[in-house]
Design an enzyme around this catalytic site. Sequence first.
Site, PDB file in Angstrom:
ATOM      1  N   GLU A   1       0.848  -1.351   0.115  1.00 17.61           N
ATOM      2  CA  GLU A   1       0.035  -0.099  -0.063  1.00 17.61           C
ATOM      3  C   GLU A   1       0.675   1.231  -0.002  1.00 17.61           C
ATOM      4  OE1 GLU A   1      -4.311  -0.692   1.747  1.00 17.61           O
ATOM      5  OE2 GLU A   1      -3.186   0.764   3.073  1.00 17.61           O
TER       6      GLU A   1
ATOM      7  N   HIS B   1       7.606 -26.961  -0.989  1.00 18.90           N
ATOM      8  CA  HIS B   1       6.911 -28.105  -1.627  1.00 18.90           C
ATOM      9  C   HIS B   1       5.963 -27.594  -2.532  1.00 18.90           C
ATOM     10  CE1 HIS B   1       9.402 -31.096   0.672  1.00 18.90           C
ATOM     11  NE2 HIS B   1       9.518 -30.056   1.346  1.00 18.90           N
TER      12      HIS B   1
ATOM     13  N   LYS C   1     -14.349   0.655  -4.070  1.00 16.63           N
ATOM     14  CA  LYS C   1     -15.213   1.052  -2.985  1.00 16.63           C
ATOM     15  C   LYS C   1     -16.466   1.924  -3.840  1.00 16.63           C
ATOM     16  CE  LYS C   1     -12.408   1.688   0.948  1.00 16.63           C
ATOM     17  NZ  LYS C   1     -11.829   2.768   1.806  1.00 16.63           N
TER      18      LYS C   1
END
Length: 445
Positions: A287, A308, A422
């Site tokens: 961010e 793995h 948003k």
Amino acid sequence: MENISIQLDQVYGFVPQAKVAGYASACEAAQQKLHDKTGKGSDFIGWLNLPSSITQDFLADLQATADSLRQKCEVVVVAGIGGSYLGAKAVIEALSNSLGWLQADGKNPVILFAGHNISEDYLFELTAFLKKKSFGIINISKSGTTTETALAFRLLKTQLEEQVGKKEARERIVAITDAKRGALRTLATQEGYKTYVIPDDVGGRYSVLTPVGLLPIAVAGYDIRQLVAGAVAMESYCDTAFDKNPSAQYAAARNALYAAGKKIEILVNYHPKLHYVSEWWKQLYGESEGKEGKGIYPASVDLTTDLHSMGQWIQQGERIIFETVISVAEPDHCVKIPADKENLDGLNYLAGKRVDEVNKMAELGTRIAHVDGGVPNLKVVMPKLNEYYIGQLMYFFEKACGISGYLLGINPFDQPGVEAYKKNMFALLEKPGYEEASAAIRKRL
Ligand code: PA5
């Protein structure tokens, strides 16, 4: 007391030491800008001297609130998202018994999280679980308007009031938000909740050492004084010239690698308890740095587990990555590998050794393999996994992030890109005030 330290020797085969050292004056200038508040986003630098400004009285007040919740509640739900969630989650997970979720210890409340997703199933299962529990809520939102958090809080508050009545619910809800602004501040004032303030000049992802992190951590039963003491030590350790300053050196090395085409940084741990420290770190760097078409992509793996699964890619995939390993020098417990007369599993060559010795050899072997495979390696050594060193680690990464962001030329303290989803979500949900955006987005579907 020891400090966490950084090792860069396995970077220099990829970027010459002189090149990393060449960032010294830029790092010192960036550090100066942070301290003088003359760089981009200087309104949000409250975290810089936050550790040393925390008073014992303030910690005592937080502890008293935590103790009251601890006394009343077998479960405390922390509602928050992003910077209002990840710091507390990271510290609590790092310090908790790995199987703590299976066996409540009877001494500490179970800490659950909500408001960090909008999954109906998650909220159904959480509220169903809470039906038989004595619970409390810490609701955390700086803006006080984040949909994920507000929605979870509405459900939890309604349920708590139904279970214990409005008066007792008031005693079990704490709100952490802006001093004046936002729906949560209004609601908390109206309902008469105990509140704590998130300082104006501390952004969410830098807020773990405010009540946002400290209260949930204290409720979980961990020592917030030690956490803060570790951060205080790091604050002065990182307020030094380049050659002594681990934050500046980390910022320099990662920027030198980025300039050399290493676009992805993988944070590596060898203890699954550190998984959420990586999530916290990813938010901090992602961010802060990912803007203006720039920024190292922060990724993470838990090893040896992910050797793995992701090990193949790291060893032989596109050579655009580097690794930063968090290495814990001494684990909390001692487990020795037993001898076995039959030796059917062929493991007797390890008999008598500690499990951590095997883990450390896996760490060293992986480091050598990855460096041989073209992956530069930085190492951050923590003497132990406790409150003090986690406090050090978090401040170290925060300071480095500020310096690194300035080296990159961006504002490390804003997050304008977070608004995009948003706006679309509100338009799609037809939130009042979004009529035009609703019409426009509907045309695109
Ligand atoms: O770091 C940040 O600023 C964000 O991740 C915020 O913490 C997150 O969006 C939650 O915001 P708020 O605390 O306003 O609910």
